[in-house]
Design a protein around this motif. Structure first.
Motif: not given
Length: 401
Positions: A248-256, A287-290
Motif C-alpha cells: 500500500r502507498p502508506v504502510p501501517v506500522v505496528l508496535h506492541a 495494547e490489551g488485545v487478546p
C-alpha cells in the motif's frame, strides 16, 4: 484481638456451638465446588505411553503451543497448565490453556490436582513434566519450586525438565556488559533491582536442578551455560494467511509495547508518531488485545517493530515473520549466527537499535521493494524453526518418547 460484638458476635458464638461435623460443612462445600471446577477440565485419557504436563505459567501461550504440537504425535498426550496469580488475581487466560488453576482451585482443590498429576487418585498420571521458570506443578505454585516436587514426581517415574523464557534468568549486569543497546545500562531504579532479585532466585533453582534445562530464545543460550534450545512455537497457519506486506502507498506500522522499557518504546514512539503526523506511515500501538485476535491485528500491518534493546527474537517477532510482515528489531551478532546455523539462512529481522531506528525506518520507506522481499522470507524461516516440530523433538528427548 477484641471480642466480636453485636450480631457478628452472636453469629460467631452460634457457629462455635455447633458440633464439629456441622462446622466443617461450609469448608467441605467450598472444596467440592473447587474440585468440580477442576474435574470439568481436560485430563489424560491414559491411552498413550507418554503423558506430558507443561506449565504452570503458560508464558506467552508457549506451554499451550508446545502441547498442541505434541498432540500431533500419535503416542503423546500433552496438556498445558496455567495458574492464576493469587496475590494479584491476574489470570493467564489471555492465552488458551488446557488446565487452569483458578484462585478457588488453588485454595481448596490442590489435593485433587496433586492426585491427578501423580496418578494416585486412580486416573492416569504424568510421565513427563516441563516446569516453567522452575515453578512447582503439584501445589503452591507461586511459593514452592520444582525442586520441592521432584521426590514425588520421581517416585511415580515421571521425567522432569525445566525451561526458562528470558527475563527471569537474564542477568541484567551481564546483559549490560555484553550489549551496547542494553536497557540495563546506567543508573538502576527499583524495578531493575527487583528484576535482578528474581534472576538471582531463579538461578538458585536452575543451579540446584539435576535434570535438563531448556531456554526458549537464542540469546538465553549465552545466559544459561549448558542449556538446550526449546524453540518458541507459533501456529503458522493462523498467521500465514495475510496479504503481502508493503504494497500500500502508506504502510501501517505496528508496535506492541507489552513491556515498554524492554522494547525501547521511548525511542520507537517519537519516530513513528513523527512519521504518522507527516502522513508517511499509519502508526498503530497495540495494547490489551487478546491473543486470539493477534493474527488479524498482525495481518493488518505492513511493518512490526518489536524490541530494540534485548537482542533476542521473541514470540511476537516470530508471529509477525510467520505472517510475512517486515519485522524490525535488535538481534545480537551471536543470536544471528546461531539462527543461521539452525535454519541454514539468515534471520529475516531488519536490524535496528535505539541509535539507528530512525535511519532504518527511512530506509524502509525509501526502498519498499527490497524490504518486501525480506518480509516474504519470514514465513519459510518460521516454518523451519518455529512450527513446533523442532520443539517436540526436544521434548521427546528430555521427557521421553
Amino acid at each position: 484481638m477484641a471480642p466480636l460484638r453485636g450480631a457478628r458476635g452472636l453469629s460467631y458464638r452460634a457457629y462455635q456451638a455447633l458440633p464439629a461435623p456441622a462446622r466443617a460443612l461450609p469448608e467441605r462445600a467450598l472444596r467440592a465446588v473447587a474440585e468440580r471446577e477442576l474435574r470439568r477440565q481436560p485430563w489424560f485419557a491414559g491411552d498413550g505411553p507418554h503423558r506430558w504436563l507443561l506449565g504452570p505459567l503458560n508464558t506467552a501461550g508457549q506451554a499451550q503451543a508446545w502441547a498442541r504440537a505434541a498432540r500431533q504425535q500419535p503416542d503423546v498426550e500433552a496438556l498445558a497448565l496455567s495458574a492464576e496469580r493469587v496475590a494479584t488475581g491476574a489470570a493467564t487466560l489471555a492465552y488458551a490453556t488446557d488446565v487452569h488453576l483458578s484462585r478457588r482451585v488453588q485454595a481448596r482443590g490442590m489435593p485433587l490436582h496433586r492426585d491427578r498429576v501423580l496418578g494416585t487418585g486412580g486416573g492416569a498420571g504424568v510421565t513427563g513434566v516441563l516446569s516453567e521458570t522452575g515453578r512447582a506443578v503439584l501445589d503452591d505454585v507461586f511459593r514452592r519450586t520444582v525442586l520441592d516436587d521432584l521426590p514425588a514426581l520421581e517416585a511415580v517415574g515421571a521425567r522432569v525438565a525445566l525451561v526458562v523464557h528470558g527475563s527471569e534468568l537474564r542477568d541484567l549486569h551481564e546483559h549490560a556488559e555484553r550489549d551496547p543497546a542494553s536497557p540495563f545500562r546506567g543508573v538502576w531504579d527499583e524495578r531493575w533491582h527487583r528484576l535482578q532479585a528474581l534472576v538471582d532466585r531463579t538461578r538458585e533453582v536452575v543451579e540446584a536442578f539435576p535434570g535438563p534445562v531448556l531456554v526458549t530464545t537464542l540469546d538465553m543460550l549465552e545466559a544459561v551455560p549448558g542449556a538446550r534450545l526449546l524453540p518458541v512455537t507459533v501456529d503458522v497457519a493462523a498467521f500465514a494467511d495475510a496479504p503481502a506486506a508493503l504494497e500500500r502507498p502508506v504502510p501501517v506500522v505496528l508496535h506492541a509495547p507489552t513491556n515498554p522499557r524492554l522494547k525501547a518504546t521511548e525511542v520507537v514512539e517519537p519516530v513513528l508518531r513523527r512519521l504518522h503526523e507527516q502522513g508517511r506511515v499509519v502508526y498503530r500501538r497495540l495494547e490489551g488485545v487478546p491473543h486470539a485476535r493477534m493474527p488479524a491485528a498482525v495481518a493488518a500491518a505492513d511493518v512490526v517493530v518489536d524490541q530494540l534493546a534485548l537482542g533476542n527474537v521473541g514470540v511476537l517477532a516470530v508471529e509477525a515473520m510467520a505472517a510475512g510482515r517486515l519485522v524490525v528489531g535488535h538481534a545480537t551478532p551471536a543470536v544471528r549466527a546461531r539462527a543461521r546455523d539452525l535454519a541454514g539462512s539468515d534471520l529475516p529481522l531488519l536490524e535496528a537499535d535505539p541509535t539507528t531506528f530512525a535511519e532504518v525506518m527511512e530506509g524502509v520507506l525509501g526502498d519498499p521493494e527490497t524490504h518486501r522481499q525480506l518480509a516474504r522470507s519470514g514465513t519459510a524461516w518460521v516454518r523451519e524453526l518455529h512450527d513446533g516440530r523442532g520443539s517436540v523433538r526436544v521434548l521427546r528427548e528430555v521427557l521421553g518418547g
